[in-house]
Every structure is written in C-alpha cells, then in structure tokens.
Design an enzyme around this catalytic site. Structure first.
Site, PDB file in Angstrom:
ATOM      1  N   SER A  72       0.842  -1.194   0.000  1.00 33.17           N
ATOM      2  CA  SER A  72       0.000   0.000   0.000  1.00 33.17           C
ATOM      3  C   SER A  72       0.876   1.242   0.000  1.00 33.17           C
ATOM      4  O   SER A  72       1.954   1.251   0.606  1.00 33.17           O
ATOM      5  CB  SER A  72      -0.929   0.006   1.218  1.00 33.17           C
ATOM      6  OG  SER A  72      -1.814   1.120   1.179  1.00 33.17           O
ATOM      7  N   ASP A  73       0.415   2.269  -0.683  1.00 32.14           N
ATOM      8  CA  ASP A  73       1.144   3.535  -0.706  1.00 32.14           C
ATOM      9  C   ASP A  73       0.139   4.669  -0.840  1.00 32.14           C
ATOM     10  O   ASP A  73      -0.904   4.522  -1.492  1.00 32.14           O
ATOM     11  CB  ASP A  73       2.149   3.586  -1.858  1.00 32.14           C
ATOM     12  CG  ASP A  73       3.078   4.777  -1.741  1.00 32.14           C
ATOM     13  OD1 ASP A  73       4.040   4.703  -0.939  1.00 32.14           O
ATOM     14  OD2 ASP A  73       2.837   5.788  -2.430  1.00 32.14           O
ATOM     15  N   GLN A  74       0.467   5.787  -0.205  1.00 26.06           N
ATOM     16  CA  GLN A  74      -0.447   6.930  -0.244  1.00 26.06           C
ATOM     17  C   GLN A  74       0.303   8.195  -0.655  1.00 26.06           C
ATOM     18  O   GLN A  74       1.410   8.461  -0.166  1.00 26.06           O
ATOM     19  CB  GLN A  74      -1.090   7.148   1.130  1.00 26.06           C
ATOM     20  CG  GLN A  74      -2.146   8.235   1.154  1.00 26.06           C
ATOM     21  CD  GLN A  74      -2.727   8.428   2.546  1.00 26.06           C
ATOM     22  OE1 GLN A  74      -2.132   9.078   3.394  1.00 26.06           O
ATOM     23  NE2 GLN A  74      -3.890   7.825   2.783  1.00 26.06           N
ATOM     24  N   GLY A  82      -2.998   3.718  -3.004  1.00 25.03           N
ATOM     25  CA  GLY A  82      -2.879   2.548  -3.867  1.00 25.03           C
ATOM     26  C   GLY A  82      -2.816   1.289  -3.023  1.00 25.03           C
ATOM     27  O   GLY A  82      -2.197   1.270  -1.957  1.00 25.03           O
TER      28      GLY A  82
END
Length: 274
Positions: free
Chosen positions: A136-138, A173
C-alpha cells in the site's frame, strides 16, 4: 471347566454343556473355519480367549486434512497500517519493502501511489514465495501537486498553511500479490478531504500536540488531525489512514481468504519484520 481337567470320556457331556452355556458351539471346537467365505452366512467360530491387546470393532483411521491457511504478509513497516490490518483479526507477518519511493518524471500522484503499492509487494515476494502479500502507498494531491511528508516542524507549518481552506485528495494505492502465481490485484481508493481555514495559532497547537511528522501533508487523521478537516468524502474511511480495509477484504475474498469465516484462526495479529 478347563480342558486339562478332563480325565475320561465320561466327562465330555459335561464339557458340551459348559461350552454351550458359554455361547459357543461344541462342534466348532473340532471343525475348521472356512476363512475364505465372503458371504453373510452365519458360521460357527472357535471359542477362544481374546488377547488383551485386541481392539473390538476397530475403525480405520481416516485423515481429513484441512487446507493450509495462506501466509499473509504486510509489505510495510508503517505502524498505522499494521494497526489497521490487525482489525481484521487475521494473523500476518511484516516485511520491510525495498523500494525507491521517488515519483517518476511526469508521473501523476495517483499513478505514483498505485505503482509503489505493487512495487512494495513484489519487493518482498522472494522472501515469502507462497504468501499473499499486501502492498500500500499513499500520496496526497493538492491541485495536481504531490504533498509528501514534512522534513521538519517548519516544513509542516508551511504545508498546513498552504492547505488551509483547500481540498486535498489522498490517493491510496492497494495491491494484493499472490507470490505463488505472480498474480496481483490492484485498486486505487481516493479520499477527498477539505481543510478548515486554519489560523497560525491553531496550526502550531496541532503540530505540538499531534507531531504528525511521519504523515503525508502533516496530518494524522486517526488522531487530533481529524479536527483539521471541514469534510471528508470516501467509499472507505480507513483509506485516509493508509490501508483501505473495505477494498482489501474484497481482494482477500477473491484470493480465497474469507475474513468472516467462522473457522478462521484468530492468533496473534502480527509477527516481526523480515
């Protein structure tokens, strides 16, 4: 009456009576048993003492193996994501991803978040070849410009001053990689967050109390940072904190992991990073 006690032919009638009362046919003592017969015809069997090791009507052992639960790995060292994933009650391991998180030239904030989510998951696949790996990435996006994490207190003051009264889209994501097959499910979950108009004193008070220096756009939304917003719009509120649990639950179901399955193991939430 033991057979050794028989001393003459005169005692044979008594022996017959004794054996008959014990439930055996006297004639069966001398008649051989046809062990090759497979029909259901009742036949007389020799009366003999059963060994103490014999089990009456033994049932064959049948093993019914249950499918092994797939190892779940969170490719992140973020304490916020770890806390969120623990809410699902599934055991999981933590692995530190080895990924360059810099945006590519000309790459949009949303594209960066989605690319990095999958890259993080794939970066730990070699260490966990049979696992389901979560990445996960923000990236915070204000008017098309990516807003990263502050490098200092002054940087955080500048960020919040610039975001006062504006709407920021937090692009999160999400990737779920099946390391055994290489198949990767991906999704983008957006959260539109409108900041209140913030006075300089409010910004200073917030930063001193929450110290959100490890958060994008200098806001810790799971704590006091929620007071900075005027409104939040999203299909998945947990996405704002960094891990969209609603969408992740859907992905896990597709991968064969039912979060609400009654028989699901509920062990300790997480194991250490690898």
């Amino acid at each position: 009456m033991p057979l050794s006690a028989i001393r003459s032919r005169r005692q044979l009638p008594a022996l017959a009576t004794f054996v008959t009362r014990r439930g055996c046919s006297f004639n069966s003592v001398a008649r051989p048993v046809d062990r090759k017969t497979l029909d259901n015809t009742a036949r007389s069997l020799p009366c003999q003492k059963m060994s103490t090791k014999t089990t009456l009507n033994p049932l064959p052992f049948v093993s019914h193996p249950t499918p092994e639960r797939r190892l779940l790995v969170l490719a992140s060292t973020s304490r916020y994501r770890r806390t969120l994933l623990a809410q699902l009650g599934l055991p999981f391991a933590i692995a530190a991803p080895d990924t360059d998180e810099a945006a590519w030239p000309g790459e949009s904030p949303a594209a960066t978040a989605l690319r990095l989510a999958e890259a993080k998951a794939r970066s730990v696949a070699a260490r966990h070849p049979g696992a389901l790996i979560i990445g996960s990435d923000q990236v915070a996006d204000c008017e098309g410009r990516a807003i990263g994490k502050p490098e200092s207190h002054d940087d955080a003051v500048a960020q919040l001053t610039a975001l006062s009264g504006k709407t920021v889209v937090f692009h999160t994501g999400l990737a779920l990689l099946d390391a055994a097959t290489g198949h990767c499910q991906t999704a983008m979950v957006d959260v539109r967050s409108t900041f209140r108009r913030l006075a300089p004193a409010e910004i200073e008070t917030y930063l001193r109390r929450d110290q959100p220096y490890d958060c994008a756009a200098s806001v810790k939304s799971d704590a006091l940072g929620i007071a900075l917003f005027e409104r939040i719009d999203s299909d998945d509120p947990t996405a704002l904190i960094g891990l969209p649990l609603i969408r992740l639950t859907d992905m896990l179901r597709v991968a064969g992991v039912a979060v609400l399955e009654p028989s699901a193991s509920r062990g300790s939430a997480a194991r250490g990073a690898s």
